[in-house]
Design a protein around this motif. Structure first.
Motif, PDB file in Angstrom:
ATOM      1  N   LEU A   1       0.805  -1.219   0.000  1.00  0.00           N
ATOM      2  CA  LEU A   1       0.000   0.000   0.000  1.00  0.00           C
ATOM      3  C   LEU A   1       0.840   1.274   0.000  1.00  0.00           C
ATOM      4  CD1 LEU A   1      -2.711  -1.075   2.595  1.00  0.00           C
ATOM      5  CD2 LEU A   1      -2.939  -0.988   0.104  1.00  0.00           C
ATOM      6  N   ILE A   2       2.135   1.155   0.250  1.00  0.00           N
ATOM      7  CA  ILE A   2       3.009   2.313   0.334  1.00  0.00           C
ATOM      8  C   ILE A   2       3.700   2.495  -1.007  1.00  0.00           C
ATOM      9  CG2 ILE A   2       4.953   3.359   1.583  1.00  0.00           C
ATOM     10  CD1 ILE A   2       2.425   2.761   3.292  1.00  0.00           C
ATOM     11  N   PRO A   3       3.571   3.681  -1.630  1.00  0.00           N
ATOM     12  CA  PRO A   3       4.210   3.884  -2.935  1.00  0.00           C
ATOM     13  C   PRO A   3       5.730   3.863  -2.817  1.00  0.00           C
ATOM     14  CG  PRO A   3       3.244   5.934  -2.144  1.00  0.00           C
ATOM     15  CD  PRO A   3       2.861   4.859  -1.170  1.00  0.00           C
ATOM     16  N   ASN A   4       6.365   3.353  -3.850  1.00  0.00           N
ATOM     17  CA  ASN A   4       7.830   3.308  -3.969  1.00  0.00           C
ATOM     18  C   ASN A   4       8.490   2.594  -2.794  1.00  0.00           C
ATOM     19  OD1 ASN A   4       7.573   4.886  -6.327  1.00  0.00           O
ATOM     20  ND2 ASN A   4       7.560   6.741  -5.076  1.00  0.00           N
ATOM     21  N   GLN A   5       7.813   1.628  -2.236  1.00  0.00           N
ATOM     22  CA  GLN A   5       8.362   0.884  -1.101  1.00  0.00           C
ATOM     23  C   GLN A   5       9.266  -0.226  -1.625  1.00  0.00           C
ATOM     24  OE1 GLN A   5       9.346   0.898   1.992  1.00  0.00           O
ATOM     25  NE2 GLN A   5       7.387   0.825   3.027  1.00  0.00           N
ATOM     26  N   ASP A   6      10.423  -0.388  -1.036  1.00  0.00           N
ATOM     27  CA  ASP A   6      11.393  -1.416  -1.411  1.00  0.00           C
ATOM     28  C   ASP A   6      11.261  -2.586  -0.445  1.00  0.00           C
ATOM     29  OD1 ASP A   6      13.511  -2.920  -2.235  1.00  0.00           O
ATOM     30  OD2 ASP A   6      15.060  -1.480  -1.644  1.00  0.00           O
ATOM     31  N   PRO A   7      10.740  -3.737  -0.913  1.00  0.00           N
ATOM     32  CA  PRO A   7      10.538  -4.871  -0.012  1.00  0.00           C
ATOM     33  C   PRO A   7      11.838  -5.485   0.507  1.00  0.00           C
ATOM     34  CG  PRO A   7       9.791  -5.404  -2.248  1.00  0.00           C
ATOM     35  CD  PRO A   7      10.261  -3.995  -2.252  1.00  0.00           C
ATOM     36  N   SER A   8      12.967  -5.132  -0.113  1.00  0.00           N
ATOM     37  CA  SER A   8      14.237  -5.698   0.351  1.00  0.00           C
ATOM     38  C   SER A   8      14.804  -4.929   1.552  1.00  0.00           C
ATOM     39  CB  SER A   8      15.256  -5.712  -0.790  1.00  0.00           C
ATOM     40  OG  SER A   8      15.578  -4.390  -1.181  1.00  0.00           O
ATOM     41  N   ARG A   9      14.198  -3.770   1.859  1.00  0.00           N
ATOM     42  CA  ARG A   9      14.665  -2.998   3.016  1.00  0.00           C
ATOM     43  C   ARG A   9      14.302  -3.716   4.300  1.00  0.00           C
ATOM     44  NH1 ARG A   9      12.602   2.907   2.606  1.00  0.00           N
ATOM     45  NH2 ARG A   9      13.841   3.029   4.471  1.00  0.00           N
ATOM     46  N   PRO A  10      15.050  -3.470   5.371  1.00  0.00           N
ATOM     47  CA  PRO A  10      14.731  -4.110   6.656  1.00  0.00           C
ATOM     48  C   PRO A  10      13.330  -3.716   7.133  1.00  0.00           C
ATOM     49  CG  PRO A  10      16.850  -2.972   6.755  1.00  0.00           C
ATOM     50  CD  PRO A  10      16.234  -2.633   5.440  1.00  0.00           C
ATOM     51  N   LEU A  11      12.695  -4.624   7.833  1.00  0.00           N
ATOM     52  CA  LEU A  11      11.324  -4.422   8.300  1.00  0.00           C
ATOM     53  C   LEU A  11      11.149  -3.142   9.120  1.00  0.00           C
ATOM     54  CD1 LEU A  11       8.481  -5.553   8.317  1.00  0.00           C
ATOM     55  CD2 LEU A  11       9.098  -6.868  10.345  1.00  0.00           C
ATOM     56  N   PRO A  12      12.036  -2.804  10.053  1.00  0.00           N
ATOM     57  CA  PRO A  12      11.846  -1.550  10.802  1.00  0.00           C
ATOM     58  C   PRO A  12      11.827  -0.320   9.884  1.00  0.00           C
ATOM     59  CG  PRO A  12      13.444  -2.931  11.927  1.00  0.00           C
ATOM     60  CD  PRO A  12      13.153  -3.585  10.604  1.00  0.00           C
ATOM     61  N   ASP A  13      12.663  -0.327   8.833  1.00  0.00           N
ATOM     62  CA  ASP A  13      12.660   0.793   7.885  1.00  0.00           C
ATOM     63  C   ASP A  13      11.341   0.849   7.119  1.00  0.00           C
ATOM     64  OD1 ASP A  13      15.211   1.376   8.721  1.00  0.00           O
ATOM     65  OD2 ASP A  13      16.205   0.584   6.923  1.00  0.00           O
TER      66      ASP A  13
END
Length: 171
Positions: A31-43
């Motif tokens: 649901l978040i635009p331009n979100q990178d799924p490879s980033r750590p969960l807290p980020d």
């Protein structure tokens, strides 16, 4: 063997909980635009939190704009009134010209619907083509928006002339 069953059940329940949380994080991430799924969960969660706060700010700004246009939440002539609109008039008109494009905003009471028809007539008389027109009603106030294109056959001062003619309807 009874001792192994509750432990295994606990493990199974924990695994299901983790899988459920993983699915929920994935849904939130989508649901978040331009979100990178490879980033750590807290980020990812920080990004989602910031995005939600931004959306809340947008909603509040839109609410204030709407209230300002309707004259809600302030006295007449206060800074909550939208620029270009007189808070005590029953017909308010704003014309924005950008090259050959015109945006006409009309704010009327329910009893002044004829102004929309007259505005369209004036635009046609001045060789402006109505590209899009919409309206919305809030309580006893009608908000019209007309997008028009000034034709090539129109004179160079057509925008100013249209504005003057439309302003004659402000009451």
């Amino acid at each position: 063997m009874d001792k192994g069953t509750p432990k295994r059940s606990r493990k199974t329940m924990e695994k299901e909980r983790r899988n459920n949380m993983k699915n929920l994080y994935s849904q939130l991430n989508s649901l978040i635009p331009n979100q990178d799924p490879s980033r750590p969960l807290p980020d990812q969660l920080d990004e989602a939190t910031n995005y939600i706060k931004q959306l809340q700010g947008n909603v509040e700004n839109l609410r204030q704009t709407r209230d300002g246009m309707m004259g809600v939440g302030g006295s007449q002539g206060s800074s909550s009134t939208r620029p270009g609109y007189s808070s005590n008039s029953s017909v308010q008109i704003e014309v924005n010209e950008n090259g050959s494009a015109l945006e006409v905003t009309l704010v009327t009471g329910l009893e002044c619907q004829f102004v929309f028809t007259e505005a369209v007539r004036i635009l046609h008389e001045e060789n402006a083509e109505v590209v899009n027109a919409s309206y919305s009603v809030a309580e006893n106030t009608v908000f019209h928006t007309i997008h028009a294109q000034i034709g090539e056959a129109a004179t160079s001062d057509a925008g100013a002339r249209i504005t003057r003619r439309l302003k004659n309807f402000e009451i």
